[in-house]
Design an enzyme around this catalytic site. Structure first.
Site, mmCIF file in Angstrom:
data_model
loop_
_atom_site.group_PDB
_atom_site.id
_atom_site.type_symbol
_atom_site.label_atom_id
_atom_site.label_comp_id
_atom_site.label_asym_id
_atom_site.label_seq_id
_atom_site.Cartn_x
_atom_site.Cartn_y
_atom_site.Cartn_z
ATOM 1 N N HIS A 85 0.860 -1.188 0.000
ATOM 2 C CA HIS A 85 0.000 0.000 0.000
ATOM 3 C C HIS A 85 0.890 1.230 0.000
ATOM 4 C CE1 HIS A 85 -3.716 2.305 0.746
ATOM 5 N NE2 HIS A 85 -2.929 3.106 1.442
ATOM 6 N N CYS A 86 0.817 2.016 -1.061
ATOM 7 C CA CYS A 86 1.655 3.198 -1.213
ATOM 8 C C CYS A 86 0.966 4.397 -0.570
ATOM 9 C CB CYS A 86 1.927 3.478 -2.696
ATOM 10 S SG CYS A 86 3.056 4.859 -2.978
ATOM 11 N N VAL A 87 1.615 4.977 0.431
ATOM 12 C CA VAL A 87 1.028 6.113 1.142
ATOM 13 C C VAL A 87 1.021 7.352 0.257
ATOM 14 C CG1 VAL A 87 1.225 7.565 3.193
ATOM 15 C CG2 VAL A 87 1.776 5.140 3.343
ATOM 16 N N GLY A 143 -1.723 6.909 -2.180
ATOM 17 C CA GLY A 143 -3.032 6.783 -1.556
ATOM 18 C C GLY A 143 -3.816 5.594 -2.053
ATOM 19 N N THR A 144 -3.147 4.590 -2.586
ATOM 20 C CA THR A 144 -3.829 3.399 -3.086
ATOM 21 C C THR A 144 -2.897 2.208 -2.985
ATOM 22 O OG1 THR A 144 -5.028 2.464 -4.977
ATOM 23 C CG2 THR A 144 -3.058 3.724 -5.462
#
Length: 343
Positions: A190-192, A195-196
């Site tokens: 999950h890439c901060v 955001g997805t």
């Protein structure tokens, strides 16, 4: 003092309520945080490029001499930001969407042939419906369960591949993301900043975004170094600003290069970050040696599936058989290289 604090708090709450009334999509704190990170990332890009064009008069003079050079840089700048937003808005591939599409496909097949649909232990290609997804799936779950069970070895307990949060059967290489609260096909991480989640549906776009971001950082660093090396009389504070920006840019460039090399290795071996880091916790990967890549089909096939994979089609891969694992664990020989076994 207490009354003033309460007044300011009520005033800020009223402003936030009015803001959410005009933008209801930002009522979720996670979405507000994601939007803040996106705005911060865009502002960082504008600051680095803006300082470069504002301080470097030699670069402005080169625009008249070599306009293609500056135009290429600006084109890469815009393309990187566009790729960032395309990746952040893309779907990583949710299990609920695949389950709905698979069940709809089975229903259509039954209506057309008037015979019950069957599922074989082969790669299943599922066409994803772009209708809005939700947590409730109004479809026959039996066909999806049969499809998922055929992807695992016989006599595998159902609880081993059933999500305890979504209560759906997960195909291999699937994981539930607690940030998105959904199960993602070929979950990577999950890439901060985006955001997805990064999964089967957007991993290729994520790789291209990292590549473009790395090239942009490298090009910007070269322009900063050229500015410092130029024999031009200028104020000391301008050099100080450029040096600070160059140091932070170098740190970001090292991180991006390592990230690009790491995901290139994952693409070539057909792995995900989750499978590589948590291999001993995934029940169907525990007995496989560390240097064996169970889902790898060879370098060329892996690159083809990764680059030429259409975003609206998901390839649900079954677990390889014991014979395939034994074949992939066999060390390469000269004859294998001549026969392009690695490809």
């Amino acid at each position: 003092m207490i009354m003033d604090a309460c007044y300011h708090r009520d005033f800020s709450d009223r402003i936030m309520d009015r803001y959410i009334r005009f933008f209801p999509c930002l009522s979720d704190p996670a979405r507000r945080s994601s939007l803040g990170l996106k705005v911060a990332l865009v502002m960082l890009h504008l600051v680095y490029a803006g300082v470069l064009f504002a301080l470097d008069r030699h670069l402005i003079e080169e625009i008249k001499i070599k306009p293609w050079y500056t135009a290429s840089y600006l084109l890469l700048f815009v393309a990187t930001l566009i790729q960032y937003f395309l990746t952040s808005c893309s779907s990583p591939g949710y299990v609920l969407d695949a389950m709905r599409a698979a069940n709809e496909k089975d229903i259509a097949f039954i209506k057309a042939s008037k015979q019950p649909a069957s599922s074989n232990n082969v790669n299943v290609v599922v066409t994803i419906d772009r209708s809005p997804s939700g947590n409730n799936v109004q479809a026959d779950v039996t066909s999806w369960t049969k499809m998922v069970m055929d992807m695992y070895p016989p006599r595998t307990p159902l609880r081993n591949f059933t999500c305890s949060y979504c209560h759906v059967e997960q195909p291999p290489r699937t994981k539930h993301c607690h940030d998105c609260d959904r199960c993602v096909l070929q979950f990577d991480h999950h890439c901060v900043w985006l955001g997805t989640c990064i999964g089967q549906g957007n991993h290729c776009r994520f790789w291209w975004y990292i590549f473009e971001e790395t090239a942009l950082c490298l090009w910007t660093g070269i322009l900063f170094i050229s500015y410092l090396k130029a024999d031009i009389v200028r104020a000391w504070w301008k050099d100080a600003i450029v040096i600070v920006l160059l140091i932070t840019l170098s740190i970001a460039l090292i991180f991006l290069l390592l990230l690009l090399l790491f995901h290139s290795y994952l693409v070539v071996t057909n792995q995900t970050t989750y499978e590589l880091v948590r291999r001993r916790r995934i029940f169907y990967l525990r007995g496989i040696p560390e240097r064996v890549y169970p889902f790898s089909k060879g370098v060329c096939h892996n690159l083809y599936d990764f680059c030429c994979h259409r975003s609206n089609i998901y390839n649900l891969e079954p677990l390889p058989s014991a014979q395939m694992l034994e074949e992939r664990s066999r060390p390469y020989t000269c004859s294998d290289i001549m026969r392009c076994r690695c490809c």
